[in-house]
Design a protein around this motif. Structure first.
Motif, PDB file in Angstrom:
ATOM      1  N   VAL A   5       0.856  -1.171   0.000  1.00  0.00           N
ATOM      2  CA  VAL A   5       0.000   0.000   0.000  1.00  0.00           C
ATOM      3  C   VAL A   5       0.904   1.236   0.000  1.00  0.00           C
ATOM      4  CG1 VAL A   5      -0.392   0.146   2.501  1.00  0.00           C
ATOM      5  CG2 VAL A   5      -2.165   0.889   0.945  1.00  0.00           C
ATOM      6  N   ASP A   6       0.535   2.195  -0.867  1.00  0.00           N
ATOM      7  CA  ASP A   6       1.369   3.380  -1.099  1.00  0.00           C
ATOM      8  C   ASP A   6       0.749   4.552  -0.325  1.00  0.00           C
ATOM      9  OD1 ASP A   6       3.520   4.644  -2.431  1.00  0.00           O
ATOM     10  OD2 ASP A   6       2.264   5.263  -4.119  1.00  0.00           O
ATOM     11  N   THR A   7       1.069   4.629   0.949  1.00  0.00           N
ATOM     12  CA  THR A   7       0.458   5.638   1.815  1.00  0.00           C
ATOM     13  C   THR A   7       1.291   5.801   3.085  1.00  0.00           C
ATOM     14  OG1 THR A   7      -1.557   6.251   3.055  1.00  0.00           O
ATOM     15  CG2 THR A   7      -1.031   3.928   2.988  1.00  0.00           C
ATOM     16  N   THR A  27       6.278   4.602   1.025  1.00  0.00           N
ATOM     17  CA  THR A  27       5.970   6.009   1.306  1.00  0.00           C
ATOM     18  C   THR A  27       6.894   6.856   0.443  1.00  0.00           C
ATOM     19  OG1 THR A  27       7.636   6.267   3.044  1.00  0.00           O
ATOM     20  CG2 THR A  27       5.480   5.444   3.735  1.00  0.00           C
ATOM     21  N   ASN A  28       6.622   8.132   0.405  1.00  0.00           N
ATOM     22  CA  ASN A  28       7.572   9.089  -0.178  1.00  0.00           C
ATOM     23  C   ASN A  28       7.354  10.411   0.553  1.00  0.00           C
ATOM     24  OD1 ASN A  28       5.449  10.580  -1.499  1.00  0.00           O
ATOM     25  ND2 ASN A  28       5.474   9.125  -3.190  1.00  0.00           N
ATOM     26  N   PRO A  29       8.234  11.392   0.381  1.00  0.00           N
ATOM     27  CA  PRO A  29       8.083  12.634   1.140  1.00  0.00           C
ATOM     28  C   PRO A  29       6.740  13.323   0.892  1.00  0.00           C
ATOM     29  CG  PRO A  29      10.284  12.487   0.222  1.00  0.00           C
ATOM     30  CD  PRO A  29       9.519  11.347  -0.365  1.00  0.00           C
ATOM     31  N   SER A  30       6.193  13.204  -0.313  1.00  0.00           N
ATOM     32  CA  SER A  30       4.894  13.836  -0.596  1.00  0.00           C
ATOM     33  C   SER A  30       3.782  13.157   0.207  1.00  0.00           C
ATOM     34  CB  SER A  30       4.566  13.755  -2.095  1.00  0.00           C
ATOM     35  OG  SER A  30       5.596  14.327  -2.850  1.00  0.00           O
ATOM     36  N   LEU A  31       3.841  11.821   0.292  1.00  0.00           N
ATOM     37  CA  LEU A  31       2.819  11.095   1.064  1.00  0.00           C
ATOM     38  C   LEU A  31       2.947  11.400   2.557  1.00  0.00           C
ATOM     39  CD1 LEU A  31       2.963   7.629  -0.783  1.00  0.00           C
ATOM     40  CD2 LEU A  31       1.077   9.277  -0.853  1.00  0.00           C
ATOM     41  N   MET A  32       4.183  11.578   3.036  1.00  0.00           N
ATOM     42  CA  MET A  32       4.399  11.925   4.448  1.00  0.00           C
ATOM     43  C   MET A  32       3.817  13.316   4.717  1.00  0.00           C
ATOM     44  SD  MET A  32       6.055   9.382   5.980  1.00  0.00           S
ATOM     45  CE  MET A  32       7.281   9.756   7.230  1.00  0.00           C
ATOM     46  N   VAL A  83      15.393   1.330   2.208  1.00  0.00           N
ATOM     47  CA  VAL A  83      15.705   2.737   1.947  1.00  0.00           C
ATOM     48  C   VAL A  83      15.456   3.070   0.482  1.00  0.00           C
ATOM     49  CG1 VAL A  83      17.458   4.518   2.095  1.00  0.00           C
ATOM     50  CG2 VAL A  83      17.412   2.682   3.793  1.00  0.00           C
ATOM     51  N   LYS A  84      14.617   4.097   0.294  1.00  0.00           N
ATOM     52  CA  LYS A  84      14.257   4.506  -1.065  1.00  0.00           C
ATOM     53  C   LYS A  84      15.254   5.564  -1.524  1.00  0.00           C
ATOM     54  CE  LYS A  84       9.697   5.010  -3.171  1.00  0.00           C
ATOM     55  NZ  LYS A  84       8.317   5.441  -2.927  1.00  0.00           N
ATOM     56  N   ILE A  85      15.876   5.276  -2.659  1.00  0.00           N
ATOM     57  CA  ILE A  85      16.942   6.132  -3.185  1.00  0.00           C
ATOM     58  C   ILE A  85      16.532   6.616  -4.569  1.00  0.00           C
ATOM     59  CG2 ILE A  85      19.360   6.110  -3.979  1.00  0.00           C
ATOM     60  CD1 ILE A  85      19.439   5.621  -1.061  1.00  0.00           C
ATOM     61  N   PRO A 129       9.345   1.549 -11.127  1.00  0.00           N
ATOM     62  CA  PRO A 129       8.900   2.268 -12.330  1.00  0.00           C
ATOM     63  C   PRO A 129       7.557   2.946 -12.064  1.00  0.00           C
ATOM     64  CG  PRO A 129       8.791  -0.143 -12.649  1.00  0.00           C
ATOM     65  CD  PRO A 129       9.283   0.089 -11.265  1.00  0.00           C
ATOM     66  N   PHE A 130       7.433   4.225 -12.448  1.00  0.00           N
ATOM     67  CA  PHE A 130       6.230   5.017 -12.170  1.00  0.00           C
ATOM     68  C   PHE A 130       5.283   4.969 -13.382  1.00  0.00           C
ATOM     69  CE2 PHE A 130       7.278   8.296  -8.607  1.00  0.00           C
ATOM     70  CZ  PHE A 130       7.918   7.318  -7.860  1.00  0.00           C
ATOM     71  N   ILE A 131       4.351   4.067 -13.335  1.00  0.00           N
ATOM     72  CA  ILE A 131       3.449   3.841 -14.470  1.00  0.00           C
ATOM     73  C   ILE A 131       2.539   5.042 -14.742  1.00  0.00           C
ATOM     74  CG2 ILE A 131       1.558   2.397 -15.291  1.00  0.00           C
ATOM     75  CD1 ILE A 131       2.574   0.209 -13.426  1.00  0.00           C
ATOM     76  N   GLY A 132       1.824   5.466 -13.696  1.00  0.00           N
ATOM     77  CA  GLY A 132       0.817   6.514 -13.879  1.00  0.00           C
ATOM     78  C   GLY A 132       1.402   7.825 -14.389  1.00  0.00           C
ATOM     79  N   ARG A 133       2.571   8.184 -13.868  1.00  0.00           N
ATOM     80  CA  ARG A 133       3.163   9.471 -14.292  1.00  0.00           C
ATOM     81  C   ARG A 133       3.594   9.413 -15.753  1.00  0.00           C
ATOM     82  NH1 ARG A 133       6.393  12.023  -9.039  1.00  0.00           N
ATOM     83  NH2 ARG A 133       4.878  11.276  -7.519  1.00  0.00           N
ATOM     84  N   LEU A 134       3.961   8.222 -16.251  1.00  0.00           N
ATOM     85  CA  LEU A 134       4.282   8.097 -17.681  1.00  0.00           C
ATOM     86  C   LEU A 134       2.998   8.218 -18.504  1.00  0.00           C
ATOM     87  CD1 LEU A 134       6.991   5.290 -17.783  1.00  0.00           C
ATOM     88  CD2 LEU A 134       7.233   7.614 -18.669  1.00  0.00           C
ATOM     89  N   ALA A 163       5.934  -2.159  -9.279  1.00  0.00           N
ATOM     90  CA  ALA A 163       5.149  -1.235 -10.110  1.00  0.00           C
ATOM     91  C   ALA A 163       4.553  -0.153  -9.215  1.00  0.00           C
ATOM     92  CB  ALA A 163       4.046  -1.992 -10.842  1.00  0.00           C
ATOM     93  N   ALA A 164       4.887   1.111  -9.513  1.00  0.00           N
ATOM     94  CA  ALA A 164       4.459   2.226  -8.651  1.00  0.00           C
ATOM     95  C   ALA A 164       3.683   3.255  -9.470  1.00  0.00           C
ATOM     96  CB  ALA A 164       5.681   2.867  -8.009  1.00  0.00           C
ATOM     97  N   SER A 165       3.199   4.268  -8.773  1.00  0.00           N
ATOM     98  CA  SER A 165       2.357   5.290  -9.401  1.00  0.00           C
ATOM     99  C   SER A 165       1.168   4.620 -10.092  1.00  0.00           C
ATOM    100  CB  SER A 165       3.197   6.115 -10.397  1.00  0.00           C
ATOM    101  OG  SER A 165       2.471   7.193 -10.896  1.00  0.00           O
ATOM    102  N   ILE A 166       0.560   3.719  -9.345  1.00  0.00           N
ATOM    103  CA  ILE A 166      -0.625   2.990  -9.837  1.00  0.00           C
ATOM    104  C   ILE A 166      -1.856   3.813  -9.528  1.00  0.00           C
ATOM    105  CG2 ILE A 166      -2.069   1.023  -9.118  1.00  0.00           C
ATOM    106  CD1 ILE A 166       0.405  -0.723  -9.427  1.00  0.00           C
ATOM    107  N   ARG A 167      -2.718   3.952 -10.518  1.00  0.00           N
ATOM    108  CA  ARG A 167      -3.867   4.858 -10.347  1.00  0.00           C
ATOM    109  C   ARG A 167      -5.214   4.136 -10.298  1.00  0.00           C
ATOM    110  NH1 ARG A 167      -1.377   9.570 -12.565  1.00  0.00           N
ATOM    111  NH2 ARG A 167       0.487   9.729 -11.272  1.00  0.00           N
ATOM    112  N   HIS A 168      -5.284   2.909 -10.834  1.00  0.00           N
ATOM    113  CA  HIS A 168      -6.576   2.221 -10.907  1.00  0.00           C
ATOM    114  C   HIS A 168      -6.365   0.700 -11.021  1.00  0.00           C
ATOM    115  CE1 HIS A 168      -5.524   2.181 -15.127  1.00  0.00           C
ATOM    116  NE2 HIS A 168      -5.492   3.497 -15.132  1.00  0.00           N
ATOM    117  N   ALA A 183       2.959  -4.795  -6.765  1.00  0.00           N
ATOM    118  CA  ALA A 183       2.240  -3.565  -7.130  1.00  0.00           C
ATOM    119  C   ALA A 183       2.051  -2.775  -5.852  1.00  0.00           C
ATOM    120  CB  ALA A 183       0.885  -3.889  -7.746  1.00  0.00           C
ATOM    121  N   THR A 184       2.487  -1.513  -5.859  1.00  0.00           N
ATOM    122  CA  THR A 184       2.168  -0.656  -4.711  1.00  0.00           C
ATOM    123  C   THR A 184       1.092   0.307  -5.151  1.00  0.00           C
ATOM    124  OG1 THR A 184       2.995   0.693  -2.903  1.00  0.00           O
ATOM    125  CG2 THR A 184       4.006   1.104  -5.068  1.00  0.00           C
ATOM    126  N   MET A 185       0.054   0.405  -4.330  1.00  0.00           N
ATOM    127  CA  MET A 185      -1.126   1.168  -4.784  1.00  0.00           C
ATOM    128  C   MET A 185      -1.726   1.982  -3.644  1.00  0.00           C
ATOM    129  SD  MET A 185      -3.487  -2.232  -5.058  1.00  0.00           S
ATOM    130  CE  MET A 185      -2.092  -3.361  -5.162  1.00  0.00           C
TER     131      MET A 185
END
Ligand code: G3P
Length: 217
Positions: A5-7, A27-32, A83-85, A129-134, A163-168, A183-185
């Motif tokens: 879960v991406d939150t 997580t990422n800094p925006s989600l935090m 650690v996310k780099i 890989p950021f699917i949704g942003r592509l 697989a990240a940046s999943i939207r649906h 899949a992180t969603m």
């Protein structure tokens, strides 16, 4: 396929974990920031207690030396912290060092198959890989998953495709068909995976037919 879960919201992570199919958290800094987190260390510790799976915590540093120091600190917060780099030259250098130190890494902001290849060569545990942003900029995000899968299989890389940046839900389905390992969603998408109107309709019919025979229980 593993589901993350991406939150950064503890309530969402708790609810997702209670479903019994949660394998980890990203997580990422925006989600935090969205979750209103002030004390990042305490929050990462709290997340890491809600799941035994990997929890991705992203560095804020941008130079090699600072990334290494921050990565060591983040991983010391809990054994399941990955650690996310970000994919930069300094980041790639850090991936290599962290691999030698047995600190698991998730190389983020991957938008091309060659970036994924480099991250894998550097020893990343995961690539994101950021699917949704592509998709947002008119490129087929899923093609990236397909190409990374092929490259990793060609050379036997053990790096996992996250697989990240999943939207649906369709993104989850396609990522599974293309062989993404994880899949992180967003939690909203995880909940959508459970929904089907024919399941609801079918269950209502079964219960109604039972009631006709036996009355309301
Ligand atoms: O955590 C990285 C990624 O999943 C971000 O997704 O929706 O901000 O593109 P998004």
């Amino acid at each position: 396929m593993l589901f993350f879960v991406d939150t950064a919201l503890l309530s969402e992570i708790q609810e997702a974990a209670s479903l019994g199919i949660l394998d980890g958290v990203t997580t990422n800094p925006s989600l935090m920031a969205k979750a209103g987190v002030k004390d990042f260390d305490a929050h990462y510790r709290a997340i890491a207690q809600l799941t035994s799976g990997p929890v991705s915590a992203e560095v804020i540093s941008t130079t090699y030396a600072d990334m290494i120091a921050e990565a060591r600190h983040l991983h010391s917060l809990a054994p399941n912290i990955v650690v996310k780099i970000p994919f930069t030259p300094d980041g790639v250098k850090a991936l290599h060092t962290l691999k030698e130190e047995n600190i698991p890494t998730n190389c983020t902001l991957i938008f091309s198959p060659l970036q994924a290849l480099i991250a894998a060569k550097a020893g990343a545990t995961y690539v994101s890989p950021f699917i949704g942003r592509l998709d947002d900029v008119g490129h087929e995000g899923m093609e990236l998953i397909r190409q990374i899968r092929q490259i990793f299989d060609n050379y036997g890389f053990e790096t996992k495709i996250l697989a990240a940046s999943i939207r649906h839900p369709l993104h989850v389905l396609q990522a599974a068909l293309e062989g993404a390992d994880i899949a992180t969603m967003p939690f909203s998408v995880l909940k959508q995976l459970f929904q089907h109107p024919l399941t609801d309709k079918g269950l209502a019919q079964f219960l109604a037919d039972y009631e006709k025979l036996h009355g309301r229980s």
